[in-house]
Design a protein around this motif. Structure first.
Motif, PDB file in Angstrom:
ATOM      1  N   ALA A 225      -8.129   3.578 -16.834  1.00  6.94           N
ATOM      2  CA  ALA A 225      -9.192   3.203 -15.897  1.00  6.94           C
ATOM      3  C   ALA A 225      -9.076   1.729 -15.496  1.00  6.94           C
ATOM      4  CB  ALA A 225     -10.553   3.477 -16.530  1.00  6.94           C
ATOM      5  N   ARG A 226      -8.742   0.906 -16.477  1.00  8.91           N
ATOM      6  CA  ARG A 226      -8.594  -0.522 -16.172  1.00  8.91           C
ATOM      7  C   ARG A 226      -7.409  -0.748 -15.234  1.00  8.91           C
ATOM      8  NH1 ARG A 226      -8.475  -3.816 -21.461  1.00  8.91           N
ATOM      9  NH2 ARG A 226     -10.563  -2.851 -21.525  1.00  8.91           N
ATOM     10  N   GLY A 227      -6.322  -0.004 -15.462  1.00  7.74           N
ATOM     11  CA  GLY A 227      -5.172  -0.132 -14.568  1.00  7.74           C
ATOM     12  C   GLY A 227      -5.478   0.342 -13.163  1.00  7.74           C
ATOM     13  N   LEU A 228      -6.238   1.448 -13.044  1.00 13.88           N
ATOM     14  CA  LEU A 228      -6.617   1.951 -11.720  1.00 13.88           C
ATOM     15  C   LEU A 228      -7.507   0.951 -10.989  1.00 13.88           C
ATOM     16  CD1 LEU A 228      -7.352   5.717 -12.557  1.00 13.88           C
ATOM     17  CD2 LEU A 228      -5.392   4.806 -11.320  1.00 13.88           C
ATOM     18  N   GLU A 229      -8.410   0.366 -11.777  1.00 15.81           N
ATOM     19  CA  GLU A 229      -9.297  -0.632 -11.162  1.00 15.81           C
ATOM     20  C   GLU A 229      -8.506  -1.810 -10.603  1.00 15.81           C
ATOM     21  OE1 GLU A 229     -13.176  -3.391 -12.403  1.00 15.81           O
ATOM     22  OE2 GLU A 229     -12.124  -2.165 -13.886  1.00 15.81           O
ATOM     23  N   GLU A 230      -7.536  -2.273 -11.364  1.00  9.62           N
ATOM     24  CA  GLU A 230      -6.716  -3.387 -10.897  1.00  9.62           C
ATOM     25  C   GLU A 230      -5.884  -2.990  -9.677  1.00  9.62           C
ATOM     26  OE1 GLU A 230      -4.445  -4.528 -14.240  1.00  9.62           O
ATOM     27  OE2 GLU A 230      -6.131  -5.454 -15.330  1.00  9.62           O
ATOM     28  N   SER A 231      -5.386  -1.722  -9.713  1.00  8.77           N
ATOM     29  CA  SER A 231      -4.582  -1.252  -8.569  1.00  8.77           C
ATOM     30  C   SER A 231      -5.426  -1.180  -7.299  1.00  8.77           C
ATOM     31  CB  SER A 231      -3.987   0.122  -8.880  1.00  8.77           C
ATOM     32  OG  SER A 231      -3.136   0.049  -9.995  1.00  8.77           O
ATOM     33  N   VAL A 232      -6.664  -0.692  -7.420  1.00  9.62           N
ATOM     34  CA  VAL A 232      -7.544  -0.591  -6.250  1.00  9.62           C
ATOM     35  C   VAL A 232      -7.854  -1.979  -5.706  1.00  9.62           C
ATOM     36  CG1 VAL A 232      -9.861   0.069  -5.497  1.00  9.62           C
ATOM     37  CG2 VAL A 232      -8.520   1.626  -6.929  1.00  9.62           C
ATOM     38  N   GLU A 233      -8.068  -2.947  -6.591  1.00 12.17           N
ATOM     39  CA  GLU A 233      -8.363  -4.305  -6.130  1.00 12.17           C
ATOM     40  C   GLU A 233      -7.182  -4.893  -5.367  1.00 12.17           C
ATOM     41  OE1 GLU A 233      -9.408  -6.488  -9.571  1.00 12.17           O
ATOM     42  OE2 GLU A 233     -11.399  -5.549  -9.814  1.00 12.17           O
ATOM     43  N   VAL A 234      -5.969  -4.635  -5.862  1.00  8.05           N
ATOM     44  CA  VAL A 234      -4.774  -5.147  -5.175  1.00  8.05           C
ATOM     45  C   VAL A 234      -4.641  -4.517  -3.784  1.00  8.05           C
ATOM     46  CG1 VAL A 234      -2.258  -5.214  -5.218  1.00  8.05           C
ATOM     47  CG2 VAL A 234      -3.560  -5.708  -7.290  1.00  8.05           C
ATOM     48  N   LEU A 235      -4.873  -3.186  -3.710  1.00 12.48           N
ATOM     49  CA  LEU A 235      -4.749  -2.496  -2.414  1.00 12.48           C
ATOM     50  C   LEU A 235      -5.855  -2.927  -1.461  1.00 12.48           C
ATOM     51  CD1 LEU A 235      -3.792   1.095  -3.645  1.00 12.48           C
ATOM     52  CD2 LEU A 235      -2.303  -0.582  -2.548  1.00 12.48           C
ATOM     53  N   GLY A 239      -5.985  -4.540   2.839  1.00 14.88           N
ATOM     54  CA  GLY A 239      -6.660  -3.794   3.897  1.00 14.88           C
ATOM     55  C   GLY A 239      -6.791  -2.316   3.650  1.00 14.88           C
ATOM     56  N   ILE A 240      -6.519  -1.849   2.474  1.00 17.28           N
ATOM     57  CA  ILE A 240      -6.676  -0.420   2.165  1.00 17.28           C
ATOM     58  C   ILE A 240      -7.973  -0.253   1.405  1.00 17.28           C
ATOM     59  CG2 ILE A 240      -5.670   1.544   0.929  1.00 17.28           C
ATOM     60  CD1 ILE A 240      -2.936   0.284   1.290  1.00 17.28           C
ATOM     61  N   ASN A 241      -8.843   0.650   1.939  1.00 15.74           N
ATOM     62  CA  ASN A 241     -10.143   0.811   1.287  1.00 15.74           C
ATOM     63  C   ASN A 241     -10.005   1.584  -0.022  1.00 15.74           C
ATOM     64  OD1 ASN A 241      -9.998   3.579   1.890  1.00 15.74           O
ATOM     65  ND2 ASN A 241     -10.945   3.254   3.899  1.00 15.74           N
ATOM     66  N   SER A 242     -11.116   1.709  -0.732  1.00 27.29           N
ATOM     67  CA  SER A 242     -11.092   2.308  -2.080  1.00 27.29           C
ATOM     68  C   SER A 242     -10.668   3.766  -2.060  1.00 27.29           C
ATOM     69  CB  SER A 242     -12.482   2.178  -2.725  1.00 27.29           C
ATOM     70  OG  SER A 242     -12.828   0.820  -2.859  1.00 27.29           O
ATOM     71  N   GLN A 243     -11.145   4.534  -1.048  1.00 24.29           N
ATOM     72  CA  GLN A 243     -10.805   5.951  -0.984  1.00 24.29           C
ATOM     73  C   GLN A 243      -9.315   6.150  -0.756  1.00 24.29           C
ATOM     74  OE1 GLN A 243     -13.290   7.647   2.032  1.00 24.29           O
ATOM     75  NE2 GLN A 243     -15.206   7.321   0.882  1.00 24.29           N
ATOM     76  N   GLU A 244      -8.789   5.391   0.188  1.00 26.08           N
ATOM     77  CA  GLU A 244      -7.370   5.526   0.477  1.00 26.08           C
ATOM     78  C   GLU A 244      -6.524   5.044  -0.705  1.00 26.08           C
ATOM     79  OE1 GLU A 244      -7.100   3.206   3.940  1.00 26.08           O
ATOM     80  OE2 GLU A 244      -7.635   4.837   5.315  1.00 26.08           O
ATOM     81  N   ALA A 245      -7.006   3.988  -1.367  1.00 23.08           N
ATOM     82  CA  ALA A 245      -6.269   3.468  -2.523  1.00 23.08           C
ATOM     83  C   ALA A 245      -6.242   4.500  -3.643  1.00 23.08           C
ATOM     84  CB  ALA A 245      -6.911   2.177  -3.000  1.00 23.08           C
ATOM     85  N   SER A 246      -7.383   5.136  -3.891  1.00 22.02           N
ATOM     86  CA  SER A 246      -7.430   6.147  -4.943  1.00 22.02           C
ATOM     87  C   SER A 246      -6.514   7.313  -4.629  1.00 22.02           C
ATOM     88  CB  SER A 246      -8.868   6.641  -5.132  1.00 22.02           C
ATOM     89  OG  SER A 246      -9.713   5.575  -5.516  1.00 22.02           O
ATOM     90  N   ALA A 247      -6.522   7.745  -3.350  1.00 25.71           N
ATOM     91  CA  ALA A 247      -5.651   8.850  -2.945  1.00 25.71           C
ATOM     92  C   ALA A 247      -4.190   8.471  -3.103  1.00 25.71           C
ATOM     93  CB  ALA A 247      -5.962   9.249  -1.508  1.00 25.71           C
ATOM     94  N   LEU A 248      -3.877   7.236  -2.724  1.00 24.86           N
ATOM     95  CA  LEU A 248      -2.495   6.786  -2.839  1.00 24.86           C
ATOM     96  C   LEU A 248      -2.048   6.744  -4.297  1.00 24.86           C
ATOM     97  CD1 LEU A 248       0.052   5.656  -1.501  1.00 24.86           C
ATOM     98  CD2 LEU A 248      -0.985   3.380  -1.622  1.00 24.86           C
ATOM     99  N   ILE A 249      -2.946   6.282  -5.156  1.00 21.61           N
ATOM    100  CA  ILE A 249      -2.597   6.219  -6.592  1.00 21.61           C
ATOM    101  C   ILE A 249      -2.351   7.611  -7.153  1.00 21.61           C
ATOM    102  CG2 ILE A 249      -3.529   5.642  -8.866  1.00 21.61           C
ATOM    103  CD1 ILE A 249      -4.933   3.256  -7.531  1.00 21.61           C
TER     104      ILE A 249
END
Length: 309
Positions: A225-235, A239-249
């Motif tokens: 979860a911590r890694g996903l959170e960091e990945s979403v912040e980087v994306l 310019g990539i929003n949270s939904q798109e970042a989560s889908a990409l991950i």
């Protein structure tokens, strides 16, 4: 010619006279001398003399400690026939050699009779188990009775020992079965205790293993979860929003999983679906789900102020 035979004959007679005059008494031995059939004296170890044809050796007595073994069969208080071996150690009193020789003709028979009498008076008062436990008491009773009786005849009882106790064969077999059963019972108890301890310790080990496993899974999920959170912040920064970042991950992890499966040559794991189109469909479904979720959330926010009014 006559002198030729006379001198040797006189020499032989003189030698025989000398032999009848001198006798030797061994160590720890007493010799009784009689004169014309009447007791005269007691001679001890060494070279001794007696008057030929007038005095004679009536007998010899050993002054050493002797032992007599007497086997007595009797019955116990609980009606069990048992054989006892009683060993009597006795000695002739040096100062009472006369009494020992002249007053008692068969000392072994006398001692045996007293042993029988005492044992058959004492053992019937006891149970079989008590006979084994109190064998020293039986020996003391035998010695006390013998000491009083044999002292008059010149014998001193040194010690009495009950050296063997032999019950009837059927009784011994029954006792052996009882002992075997008792030992088997104790062994079963120990085996049961050992098995119970093994089960308890195994349960404790499994509980500790589960606890550590759960802790490990929790730590793993926390780090994911911590890694996903960091990945979403980087994306989000590009310019990539949270939904798109989560889908990409999710899609990235999907293909990473396929790659790791492909690297294993002996794996029998199959991931379904695993086609490129499946990944695209997964991404579209996730985006649609996130969009629908946002729309529902916006509608709930708009409806809430109206209810408050």
């Amino acid at each position: 010619m006559s002198n030729f035979f006379v001198y040797p004959l006189l020499a032989i007679l003189g030698f025989l006279f000398l032999l009848s005059l001198i006798f030797i008494v061994k160590q720890q031995t007493a010799v009784l001398i009689e004169t014309f059939g009447k007791f005269t004296s007691v001679r001890h170890s060494g070279i001794q003399f007696k008057i030929p044809f007038i005095q004679r050796i009536a007998g010899r007595l050993s002054l050493k400690i002797q032992q007599l073994d007497v086997i007595v069969e009797t019955k116990t208080l609980d009606d069990v026939f048992v054989k006892l071996k009683v060993s009597v150690q006795y000695v002739v009193i040096r100062e009472k050699v006369y009494e020992a020789f002249y007053k008692l003709e068969y000392p072994h028979d006398q001692i045996t009779s007293y042993v029988f009498d005492v044992v058959r008076a004492e053992v019937p008062k006891m149970k079989l188990d008590d006979v084994f436990v109190k064998k020293d008491d039986i020996a003391i009773a035998v010695k006390s009775e013998l000491q009083d009786a044999m002292l008059e005849y010149g014998y001193d009882i040194i010690k009495t020992l009950v050296t063997d106790i032999d019950p009837d064969a059927q009784v011994k077999e029954a006792m052996n079965r009882i002992n075997a059963s008792e030992r088997e019972k104790i062994a079963a108890q120990f085996e049961g205790d050992a098995a119970r301890i093994l089960i308890v310790e195994k349960a404790k080990a499994e509980a500790e293993s589960k606890r550590l496993q759960g802790q490990g899974i929790a730590d793993q999920r926390r780090e994911i979860a911590r890694g996903l959170e960091e990945s979403v912040e980087v994306l989000n920064k590009v310019g990539i929003n949270s939904q798109e970042a989560s889908a990409l991950i999710v899609v990235t992890q999907h293909y990473d999983t396929l790659q790791s499966i492909g690297e294993e040559t002996n794996t029998n794991l199959i991931l379904l679906p695993n086609s490129p189109q499946a990944g695209s469909d997964m991404l579209n479904n996730m985006v649609a789900s996130f969009t629908a979720s946002n729309m529902i959330g916006e509608q709930m926010k708009k409806a809430k102020p109206k209810k408050e009014e």
